[in-house]
Design a protein around this motif. Structure first.
Motif, short mmCIF file in Angstrom:
data_model
loop_
_atom_site.label_atom_id
_atom_site.label_comp_id
_atom_site.label_asym_id
_atom_site.label_seq_id
_atom_site.Cartn_x
_atom_site.Cartn_y
_atom_site.Cartn_z
N THR A 74 0.86 -1.20 0.00
CA THR A 74 0.00 0.00 0.00
C THR A 74 0.89 1.25 0.00
O THR A 74 0.69 2.18 -0.78
CB THR A 74 -0.89 0.01 1.27
OG1 THR A 74 -1.77 -1.11 1.22
CG2 THR A 74 -1.68 1.29 1.40
N PHE A 75 1.90 1.23 0.87
CA PHE A 75 2.75 2.43 1.02
C PHE A 75 3.67 2.63 -0.19
O PHE A 75 3.75 3.72 -0.74
CB PHE A 75 3.60 2.32 2.29
CG PHE A 75 2.78 2.25 3.56
CD1 PHE A 75 1.54 2.85 3.62
CD2 PHE A 75 3.26 1.60 4.68
CE1 PHE A 75 0.77 2.79 4.79
CE2 PHE A 75 2.51 1.53 5.84
CZ PHE A 75 1.26 2.12 5.90
N THR A 76 4.36 1.55 -0.61
CA THR A 76 5.32 1.73 -1.71
C THR A 76 4.58 2.05 -3.01
O THR A 76 5.04 2.89 -3.80
CB THR A 76 6.22 0.49 -1.89
OG1 THR A 76 5.42 -0.67 -2.07
CG2 THR A 76 7.13 0.30 -0.69
N SER A 77 3.44 1.43 -3.20
CA SER A 77 2.67 1.70 -4.41
C SER A 77 2.13 3.14 -4.38
O SER A 77 2.15 3.85 -5.39
CB SER A 77 1.53 0.67 -4.47
OG SER A 77 0.81 0.80 -5.63
N GLY A 78 1.68 3.56 -3.20
CA GLY A 78 1.19 4.95 -3.06
C GLY A 78 2.31 5.96 -3.31
O GLY A 78 2.09 7.01 -3.93
N ILE A 79 3.52 5.63 -2.86
CA ILE A 79 4.64 6.56 -3.07
C ILE A 79 5.07 6.54 -4.55
O ILE A 79 5.45 7.57 -5.11
CB ILE A 79 5.80 6.25 -2.10
CG1 ILE A 79 5.33 6.62 -0.68
CG2 ILE A 79 7.07 7.04 -2.47
CD1 ILE A 79 6.18 6.09 0.43
N ASN A 80 4.91 5.40 -5.20
CA ASN A 80 5.12 5.33 -6.65
C ASN A 80 4.20 6.34 -7.34
O ASN A 80 4.61 7.10 -8.24
CB ASN A 80 4.83 3.89 -7.11
CG ASN A 80 5.02 3.65 -8.60
OD1 ASN A 80 4.58 2.65 -9.14
ND2 ASN A 80 5.70 4.53 -9.29
N SER A 84 -3.79 10.00 2.98
CA SER A 84 -4.45 8.69 3.11
C SER A 84 -3.46 7.61 3.54
O SER A 84 -3.83 6.72 4.33
CB SER A 84 -5.15 8.28 1.81
OG SER A 84 -4.24 8.25 0.75
N LEU A 85 -2.22 7.67 3.09
CA LEU A 85 -1.26 6.63 3.50
C LEU A 85 -1.05 6.68 5.02
O LEU A 85 -0.93 5.64 5.67
CB LEU A 85 0.09 6.79 2.78
CG LEU A 85 0.07 6.62 1.25
CD1 LEU A 85 1.49 6.65 0.69
CD2 LEU A 85 -0.63 5.34 0.81
N GLN A 86 -1.06 7.88 5.57
CA GLN A 86 -0.87 7.99 7.03
C GLN A 86 -2.07 7.44 7.78
O GLN A 86 -1.94 6.82 8.83
CB GLN A 86 -0.60 9.45 7.40
CG GLN A 86 0.74 9.91 6.84
CD GLN A 86 1.03 11.36 7.13
OE1 GLN A 86 1.45 11.71 8.21
NE2 GLN A 86 0.78 12.21 6.15
N ILE A 87 -3.27 7.65 7.23
CA ILE A 87 -4.47 7.10 7.89
C ILE A 87 -4.44 5.57 7.80
O ILE A 87 -4.71 4.86 8.78
CB ILE A 87 -5.76 7.64 7.22
CG1 ILE A 87 -5.84 9.15 7.39
CG2 ILE A 87 -7.01 6.95 7.77
CD1 ILE A 87 -6.92 9.81 6.55
N LEU A 88 -4.04 5.05 6.63
CA LEU A 88 -4.06 3.60 6.42
C LEU A 88 -3.06 2.87 7.31
O LEU A 88 -3.23 1.69 7.61
CB LEU A 88 -3.80 3.27 4.94
CG LEU A 88 -4.95 3.69 4.00
CD1 LEU A 88 -4.54 3.57 2.54
CD2 LEU A 88 -6.19 2.83 4.25
N ALA A 112 -5.24 2.30 10.17
CA ALA A 112 -6.57 1.77 9.84
C ALA A 112 -6.58 1.29 8.39
O ALA A 112 -7.14 1.95 7.50
CB ALA A 112 -7.62 2.86 10.05
N PRO A 113 -5.95 0.11 8.12
CA PRO A 113 -5.80 -0.34 6.72
C PRO A 113 -7.12 -0.56 5.99
O PRO A 113 -7.15 -0.54 4.76
CB PRO A 113 -5.05 -1.67 6.85
CG PRO A 113 -4.60 -1.78 8.26
CD PRO A 113 -5.38 -0.82 9.09
N ASN A 114 -8.22 -0.75 6.75
CA ASN A 114 -9.51 -1.00 6.09
C ASN A 114 -10.39 0.24 6.03
O ASN A 114 -11.58 0.14 5.71
CB ASN A 114 -10.26 -2.12 6.82
CG ASN A 114 -9.55 -3.44 6.68
OD1 ASN A 114 -8.78 -3.63 5.73
ND2 ASN A 114 -9.76 -4.34 7.63
N ASN A 115 -9.82 1.38 6.33
CA ASN A 115 -10.60 2.62 6.27
C ASN A 115 -10.97 2.90 4.80
O ASN A 115 -10.11 3.22 3.98
CB ASN A 115 -9.76 3.76 6.86
CG ASN A 115 -10.52 5.08 6.87
OD1 ASN A 115 -11.13 5.47 5.87
ND2 ASN A 115 -10.49 5.75 8.01
#
Ligand code: NAD
Length: 355
Positions: free
Chosen positions: A166-172, A204-208, A211-214
């Motif tokens: 989730t994080f690396t893809s979001g930073i991509n 959103s990455l910080q929220i996830l 809370a990964p299912n937010n």
């Protein structure tokens, strides 16, 4: 005033929860008969493809589960044979950037409609760009015919993404927005989309993390990825993407993790030459300081992979990587100098602070 020329290439896009149920309608809308599903051979993606295949009934001509990272030519050629054998007249690719890359590689060769169903935040589905690896070298081309016909984002599909991806893809995706902001092809529309994309993903990455299912945050990250893909598709790539393509294509490093490690260093390299873009990024995320440092700190707080060394890069290969990344000429805010590129790569190798 800054003059510009802009021609929009954006696929029809559906975004929401449960939207894979709309695939059969989209196929009917395209007036095609024989859909080849493209995916990869993991249990999860195969199960998802089966669900989608069942929903298509007799319109499902077959499943090709051969997608792998960096779109090697030999994989595309084999998949093309499968497509011809089953008389496919359309494609549905379901997966991350690797799967969508194979869908794009087939669609442009076969000249057929392509529905992309992304399950990561890579953003490939919204670009007319195709990176293909031939003899260990990743080459990128852009052509409007590569752009998928339709994108279906189903936020539910991102719930299974492990947090690390989730994080690396979001930073991509953030990287696409950053390069758009200092591109020569920037215009007011892409600029606001890029800033919107960065701010959606940054928050959103910080929220996830907690809370990964937010679902709101998952939706925000997906919207950010869509914006990021559109931005990347309308500008030329610069140092960051070229470095990552070299590290991925020639040295086999994993895509989103490499983007994550490299982004703060590429931003630091361009910090002075692209100071306006960097200031806009800091403003968009409410950070009082250098944007390269903001991304570095975000990554530290998310606990993402820290260095090229951690990704398995060999120190002896840094000189070759610096040479390759500086070899082809492309627009970049700061001039490409071998010594500086090597310094950047060494900092990234050890995971030193970028600034
Ligand atoms: P990926 O597609 O290779 O997927 C990485 C891993 O995540 C795989 O193991 C996959 O099975 C897993 N995965 C995917 N979705 C999942 C989900 N919802 N839940 C759990 N696991 C899931 O990785 P990526 O970073 O999405 O894509 C990388 C590729 O995309 C590279 O080849 C890159 O060059 C390409 N790309 C192209 C563009 C473009 O515009 N052409 C843009 C971005 C990325």
């Amino acid at each position: 005033m800054r003059a510009f020329t802009f021609e929009a290439h954006i696929p029809r896009t559906i975004l929401g929860s449960g939207t894979i149920s709309r695939i059969p309608d989209e196929i009917r809308r395209l007036n095609v008969e024989r859909v080849l599903l493209i995916t990869e051979s993991t249990d999860r993606q195969l199960a998802l493809s089966k669900t989608i295949g069942d929903s298509l009934g007799s319109h499902c001509a077959g499943v090709c589960a051969d997608a792998v990272m960096h779109t090697p030519l030999e994989v595309t050629e084999k998949a093309l044979e499968t497509a011809l054998q089953v008389h496919a007249d359309s494609l549905v690719s379901i997966g991350g950037g690797s799967t969508i890359g194979l869908g794009k590689a087939l669609a442009v060769r076969m000249n057929v409609p392509h529905v992309a169903v992304p399950t990561t935040y890579a953003g490939s589905e919204a670009t007319p760009i195709l990176g293909e690896t031939v003899n260990g070298e990743k080459k990128t081309r852009s052509d409007p015919r590569i752009l998928p016909t339709t994108i279906i984002y189903d936020i539910d599909l991102t719930l299974s993404l492990p947090l690390s991806l989730t994080f690396t893809s979001g930073i991509n995706a953030i990287a696409h927005c950053v390069e758009a902001l200092h591109s020569e092809q920037i215009n007011p529309l892409i600029e606001s989309l890029a800033l919107q994309g960065i701010s959606s993903l940054y928050s959103s990455l910080q929220i996830l993390k907690d809370a990964p299912n937010n679902m709101d945050a998952r939706g925000q990250a997906t919207t950010g990825a869509w914006a990021a893909g559109i931005c990347l598709g309308h500008v030329g790539m610069a140092l960051h993407h070229k470095l990552c393509h070299t590290l991925g294509g020639t040295f086999g490093l994993p895509h989103s993790e490499t983007h994550t490690v490299m982004l703060p260093y590429a931003m630091a390299y361009n910090a002075e030459a692209a100071s306006c873009a960097m200031r806009s990024i800091s403003n968009a995320i409410g950070y009082d300081g250098n944007a390269a440092k903001a991304i570095w700190e975000l990554e530290r707080s998310l606990g993402t992979v820290r260095s090229l060394q951690d990704l398995g890069m060999k120190k002896d290969d840094l000189v070759k990587a610096a040479t390759l990344a500086g070899q082809s000429r492309y627009p970049n805010p700061a001039p490409l100098e071998h010594g500086k590129l090597l310094n950047l790569l060494e900092n990234a190798f050890y995971g030193r602070p970028p600034i």
